[in-house]
Design a protein around this motif. Structure first.
Motif, PDB file in Angstrom:
ATOM      1  N   PRO A 102      -1.160   0.246   0.175  1.00 29.02           N
ATOM      2  CA  PRO A 102       0.244   0.193   0.293  1.00 29.02           C
ATOM      3  C   PRO A 102       0.891   1.307  -0.079  1.00 29.02           C
ATOM      4  CG  PRO A 102      -0.384  -1.295  -1.367  1.00 29.02           C
ATOM      5  CD  PRO A 102      -1.706  -0.763  -0.911  1.00 29.02           C
ATOM      6  N   TYR A 103       0.458   2.319  -0.906  1.00 27.33           N
ATOM      7  CA  TYR A 103       1.209   3.321  -1.149  1.00 27.33           C
ATOM      8  C   TYR A 103       1.145   4.750  -0.553  1.00 27.33           C
ATOM      9  CZ  TYR A 103       1.984   0.094  -5.285  1.00 27.33           C
ATOM     10  OH  TYR A 103       2.279  -0.782  -6.138  1.00 27.33           O
ATOM     11  N   ASN A 104      -0.066   4.884   0.175  1.00 29.19           N
ATOM     12  CA  ASN A 104      -0.203   6.011   0.765  1.00 29.19           C
ATOM     13  C   ASN A 104       0.333   5.966   2.375  1.00 29.19           C
ATOM     14  OD1 ASN A 104      -2.090   7.079  -1.059  1.00 29.19           O
ATOM     15  ND2 ASN A 104      -3.853   6.151  -0.381  1.00 29.19           N
ATOM     16  N   ILE A 105       0.964   7.166   2.648  1.00 33.21           N
ATOM     17  CA  ILE A 105       1.489   7.427   3.844  1.00 33.21           C
ATOM     18  C   ILE A 105       0.397   7.262   5.012  1.00 33.21           C
ATOM     19  CG2 ILE A 105       2.586   8.995   5.503  1.00 33.21           C
ATOM     20  CD1 ILE A 105       4.472   9.568   3.167  1.00 33.21           C
ATOM     21  N   ARG A 142       0.752  15.353   4.365  1.00 36.21           N
ATOM     22  CA  ARG A 142       0.802  14.562   3.175  1.00 36.21           C
ATOM     23  C   ARG A 142       0.669  15.098   2.023  1.00 36.21           C
ATOM     24  NH1 ARG A 142      -2.698   9.323   3.742  1.00 36.21           N
ATOM     25  NH2 ARG A 142      -4.562  10.678   3.686  1.00 36.21           N
ATOM     26  N   GLN A 143       1.321  14.658   0.924  1.00 38.38           N
ATOM     27  CA  GLN A 143       1.205  15.338  -0.455  1.00 38.38           C
ATOM     28  C   GLN A 143       1.313  14.078  -1.510  1.00 38.38           C
ATOM     29  OE1 GLN A 143       2.907  19.105  -1.432  1.00 38.38           O
ATOM     30  NE2 GLN A 143       4.162  17.847  -2.933  1.00 38.38           N
ATOM     31  N   ASN A 144       0.391  14.156  -2.672  1.00 40.04           N
ATOM     32  CA  ASN A 144       0.365  13.202  -3.542  1.00 40.04           C
ATOM     33  C   ASN A 144       1.862  13.261  -4.583  1.00 40.04           C
ATOM     34  OD1 ASN A 144      -1.961  11.915  -3.731  1.00 40.04           O
ATOM     35  ND2 ASN A 144      -2.962  13.669  -4.662  1.00 40.04           N
ATOM     36  N   LEU A 145       2.174  12.070  -4.971  1.00 36.92           N
ATOM     37  CA  LEU A 145       3.449  11.925  -5.735  1.00 36.92           C
ATOM     38  C   LEU A 145       2.913  10.965  -6.725  1.00 36.92           C
ATOM     39  CD1 LEU A 145       6.369  12.099  -5.881  1.00 36.92           C
ATOM     40  CD2 LEU A 145       6.568   9.933  -4.602  1.00 36.92           C
ATOM     41  N   THR A 146       3.346  11.368  -8.196  1.00 34.09           N
ATOM     42  CA  THR A 146       3.130  10.455  -9.283  1.00 34.09           C
ATOM     43  C   THR A 146       4.321   9.353  -9.378  1.00 34.09           C
ATOM     44  OG1 THR A 146       1.264  11.697 -10.036  1.00 34.09           O
ATOM     45  CG2 THR A 146       2.373  10.077 -11.596  1.00 34.09           C
ATOM     46  N   VAL A 155       1.166   5.367 -10.743  1.00 31.49           N
ATOM     47  CA  VAL A 155       0.280   5.592  -9.514  1.00 31.49           C
ATOM     48  C   VAL A 155       0.501   6.755  -8.951  1.00 31.49           C
ATOM     49  CG1 VAL A 155      -0.260   4.781  -7.281  1.00 31.49           C
ATOM     50  CG2 VAL A 155       0.560   3.105  -8.848  1.00 31.49           C
ATOM     51  N   THR A 156      -0.580   7.456  -8.463  1.00 29.23           N
ATOM     52  CA  THR A 156      -0.586   8.814  -7.899  1.00 29.23           C
ATOM     53  C   THR A 156      -1.105   8.453  -6.489  1.00 29.23           C
ATOM     54  OG1 THR A 156      -0.973   9.999  -9.692  1.00 29.23           O
ATOM     55  CG2 THR A 156      -1.333  11.151  -7.570  1.00 29.23           C
TER      56      THR A 156
END
Length: 195
Positions: A102-105, A142-146, A155-156
């Motif tokens: 639920p956090y990933n695009i 897409r790119q990671n975000l912490t 969460v990352t």
């Protein structure tokens, strides 16, 4: 009754001076038009994100993720497709129900394309292919975000999309490209700078 060599040289010099003065101004106008287009798209995308957020809240889903927000695109069975995270911002389409991540695009980089197409209704064309983007206006990834979740966990996740403009100053690295739109799915902010 021809022109003398001096007259021809004078004409060439005058044309060269005019070209030297006019060409930079022409480039400046071209740069300004690209900047204006990017700002216009940023505003449109931000408003579309904000509108989806409002629809999510009106559907009584505040503080929980939601599959298939009504009013945004239809799948092959005629069902709505836009999926929303726990903050109320678009995550993509076809995220499964219940959402496994639920956090990933989206599912892969194409999740960024899915969000764009669901919200922007055909305004500009987007691809994920950084090597072959002929006929497309943006390359999306897409790119990671912490970040910290509502539960207080760090969460990352792949929670950011970036859209690199292909018509001017393209570079596959968003930090080196001339024009980039960024979408942060945790805050709902669309910007021209990395979150």
């Amino acid at each position: 009754m021809g022109f003398t060599l001096i007259e021809m040289i004078a004409v060439v010099v005058i044309l060269a001076v005019l070209g030297a003065v006019a060409f930079p101004r022409f480039l400046s106008v071209t740069d300004s038009s690209h900047q204006a287009k990017i700002q216009e798209l940023k505003t449109q995308y931000q408003e579309a994100i904000r509108f989806a957020h409002i629809r999510w809240a009106l559907n009584g889903r505040a503080l929980t993720e939601m599959n298939d927000l009504p009013g945004y695109g239809l799948d092959e069975n005629g069902q709505p497709q836009l999926d929303i995270n726990d903050e109320g911002y678009p995550l993509g389409t076809n995220k499964n129900n219940p959402m496994g991540a639920p956090y990933n695009i989206g599912r892969g980089h194409n999740g960024c394309v899915d969000i764009w197409e669901a919200l922007m209704l055909g305004e500009m064309r987007v691809t994920t292919n950084r090597n072959n983007f002929d006929g497309f206006d943006f390359v999306a990834r897409r790119q990671n975000l912490t970040f910290t979740t509502k539960e207080g966990n760090t969460v990352t996740a792949l929670a950011v999309c970036y859209y690199i403009y292909t018509k001017r100053g393209y570079n596959r690295n968003p930090d080196q490209a001339e024009y980039v739109l960024w979408y942060n799915s945790r805050s709902g902010v669309v910007s021209t700078t990395s979150p």
